[in-house]
Scaffold this active site. Sequence first.
Site, PDB file in Angstrom:
ATOM      1  N   ARG A 100      -6.193   7.122  12.367  1.00 58.18           N
ATOM      2  CA  ARG A 100      -5.251   7.751  11.435  1.00 58.18           C
ATOM      3  C   ARG A 100      -5.769   9.067  10.888  1.00 58.18           C
ATOM      4  O   ARG A 100      -5.033  10.052  10.789  1.00 58.18           O
ATOM      5  CB  ARG A 100      -4.953   6.793  10.271  1.00 58.18           C
ATOM      6  CG  ARG A 100      -3.967   7.329   9.251  1.00 58.18           C
ATOM      7  CD  ARG A 100      -3.696   6.310   8.162  1.00 58.18           C
ATOM      8  NE  ARG A 100      -4.907   5.961   7.436  1.00 58.18           N
ATOM      9  CZ  ARG A 100      -5.383   6.661   6.400  1.00 58.18           C
ATOM     10  NH1 ARG A 100      -4.749   7.749   5.982  1.00 58.18           N
ATOM     11  NH2 ARG A 100      -6.484   6.281   5.781  1.00 58.18           N
ATOM     12  N   ASP A 125     -11.894   2.033   1.406  1.00 60.32           N
ATOM     13  CA  ASP A 125     -12.705   3.250   1.286  1.00 60.32           C
ATOM     14  C   ASP A 125     -13.678   3.011   0.130  1.00 60.32           C
ATOM     15  O   ASP A 125     -13.301   3.115  -1.036  1.00 60.32           O
ATOM     16  CB  ASP A 125     -11.775   4.432   1.010  1.00 60.32           C
ATOM     17  CG  ASP A 125     -12.503   5.751   0.782  1.00 60.32           C
ATOM     18  OD1 ASP A 125     -13.697   5.739   0.448  1.00 60.32           O
ATOM     19  OD2 ASP A 125     -11.857   6.800   0.915  1.00 60.32           O
ATOM     20  N   ARG A 179      -7.233  -5.443   3.285  1.00 63.13           N
ATOM     21  CA  ARG A 179      -7.509  -5.288   4.716  1.00 63.13           C
ATOM     22  C   ARG A 179      -8.414  -4.102   5.008  1.00 63.13           C
ATOM     23  O   ARG A 179      -9.121  -4.078   6.022  1.00 63.13           O
ATOM     24  CB  ARG A 179      -6.204  -5.145   5.507  1.00 63.13           C
ATOM     25  CG  ARG A 179      -5.421  -3.883   5.167  1.00 63.13           C
ATOM     26  CD  ARG A 179      -4.217  -3.682   6.075  1.00 63.13           C
ATOM     27  NE  ARG A 179      -3.491  -2.482   5.707  1.00 63.13           N
ATOM     28  CZ  ARG A 179      -3.800  -1.255   6.129  1.00 63.13           C
ATOM     29  NH1 ARG A 179      -4.819  -1.081   6.946  1.00 63.13           N
ATOM     30  NH2 ARG A 179      -3.096  -0.208   5.744  1.00 63.13           N
ATOM     31  N   SER A 180      -8.380  -3.065   4.156  1.00 58.80           N
ATOM     32  CA  SER A 180      -9.112  -1.827   4.419  1.00 58.80           C
ATOM     33  C   SER A 180      -9.595  -1.246   3.103  1.00 58.80           C
ATOM     34  O   SER A 180      -8.860  -1.248   2.115  1.00 58.80           O
ATOM     35  CB  SER A 180      -8.192  -0.827   5.137  1.00 58.80           C
ATOM     36  OG  SER A 180      -8.842   0.403   5.348  1.00 58.80           O
ATOM     37  N   TYR A 209     -16.571   7.151   4.858  1.00 55.18           N
ATOM     38  CA  TYR A 209     -16.273   8.265   5.746  1.00 55.18           C
ATOM     39  C   TYR A 209     -17.496   9.185   5.872  1.00 55.18           C
ATOM     40  O   TYR A 209     -18.285   9.324   4.945  1.00 55.18           O
ATOM     41  CB  TYR A 209     -15.073   9.059   5.236  1.00 55.18           C
ATOM     42  CG  TYR A 209     -13.750   8.387   5.503  1.00 55.18           C
ATOM     43  CD1 TYR A 209     -13.137   8.488   6.753  1.00 55.18           C
ATOM     44  CD2 TYR A 209     -13.110   7.637   4.526  1.00 55.18           C
ATOM     45  CE1 TYR A 209     -11.922   7.863   7.014  1.00 55.18           C
ATOM     46  CE2 TYR A 209     -11.892   7.001   4.774  1.00 55.18           C
ATOM     47  CZ  TYR A 209     -11.307   7.121   6.023  1.00 55.18           C
ATOM     48  OH  TYR A 209     -10.107   6.491   6.276  1.00 55.18           O
ATOM     49  N   CYS A 266      -2.778  -1.872   1.601  1.00 56.45           N
ATOM     50  CA  CYS A 266      -4.201  -2.146   1.842  1.00 56.45           C
ATOM     51  C   CYS A 266      -4.597  -3.442   1.129  1.00 56.45           C
ATOM     52  O   CYS A 266      -5.020  -4.395   1.760  1.00 56.45           O
ATOM     53  CB  CYS A 266      -5.050  -0.980   1.366  1.00 56.45           C
ATOM     54  SG  CYS A 266      -4.887   0.485   2.408  1.00 56.45           S
ATOM     55  N   ASN A 290      -9.432  -0.268  -6.778  1.00 49.69           N
ATOM     56  CA  ASN A 290      -8.954  -1.614  -6.482  1.00 49.69           C
ATOM     57  C   ASN A 290      -9.636  -2.669  -7.340  1.00 49.69           C
ATOM     58  O   ASN A 290      -9.004  -3.661  -7.743  1.00 49.69           O
ATOM     59  CB  ASN A 290      -9.181  -1.932  -5.005  1.00 49.69           C
ATOM     60  CG  ASN A 290      -8.474  -0.965  -4.075  1.00 49.69           C
ATOM     61  OD1 ASN A 290      -9.093  -0.365  -3.206  1.00 49.69           O
ATOM     62  ND2 ASN A 290      -7.181  -0.777  -4.255  1.00 49.69           N
TER      63      ASN A 290
END
Length: 283
Positions: free
Chosen positions: A22, A183, A180-181, A223, A160, A191
Amino acid sequence: MKQYLELCHRILDDGVWITNERTGKRCLTVIDASLNYDVENNKFPLITTRKSFYKSAIAELLGYLRGYDNAAQFRAIGCNTWNANANQTTAWLKNPNRKGEDDMGRVYGVQGRSWAKPDGGTIDQLKKLVNNLSKGLDDRGEILSFYNPGEFHLGCLRPCMHTHTFSLLNEDLYLTSYQRSCDVPLGLNFNQVQVFTLLALIAQITGKTPKTAFHRLVNCHIYEDQLPMLRDIQLKRDPYPSPQLHINPDIKTLEDIETWVTVDDFEVIGYQHHAPIKYPFSE
């Protein structure tokens, strides 16, 4: 804070480099992590090794609980996280189901408050579980789910953090949230704030005692362009003690959350922190 730092070190030590389709960026990635938050003793998991901003996270949570489907609604309560997804995502801009500027479609809270049934009706998942918990009932399915693969094409983004399961043991309320994902440097604390606040808030309006919030993460990543700041700045700082979250005690019902509650009804007490770090955001 210790759990957060341990996850960061685990990714640095054991992570595998994966190119994210993505974003086109490489990520250092591990699979599966479990974080637990002590809501009973009000150890609010706000990161202290950098300044973290909690109000936008709580505003977004309020929007989800109200079933918002428009970025303008989120902006009005102090959250700007949906502006880009609603108005700058190429695939969504071309989607014939998009209703115009700021439309998000059937994402997150829309699914939680108005899950479409095959017969044309809808299910209000949140109202059902609040009603049950208020009566002291737990049918082992007190679940708030935003993940509806059959309607992904009707929204601008897959969720997410997608499912929240409440569990009641006598008067003690627990929450297990699935994501699920993640950063880790930038998004995780956002979160964490939402998971902790969701349990504390639902416990308050149902008259139960909040205990532990369990946060389950699947794909945890850093990242490549975030790595130097995390490794060379944030992880070299000593953490401070956890602050506390104060929620306006006048919030007593789901209707209160739907109508008049704002981010000003939430206050963080005793927050010591290091200087902020401007991590790059990967859209």
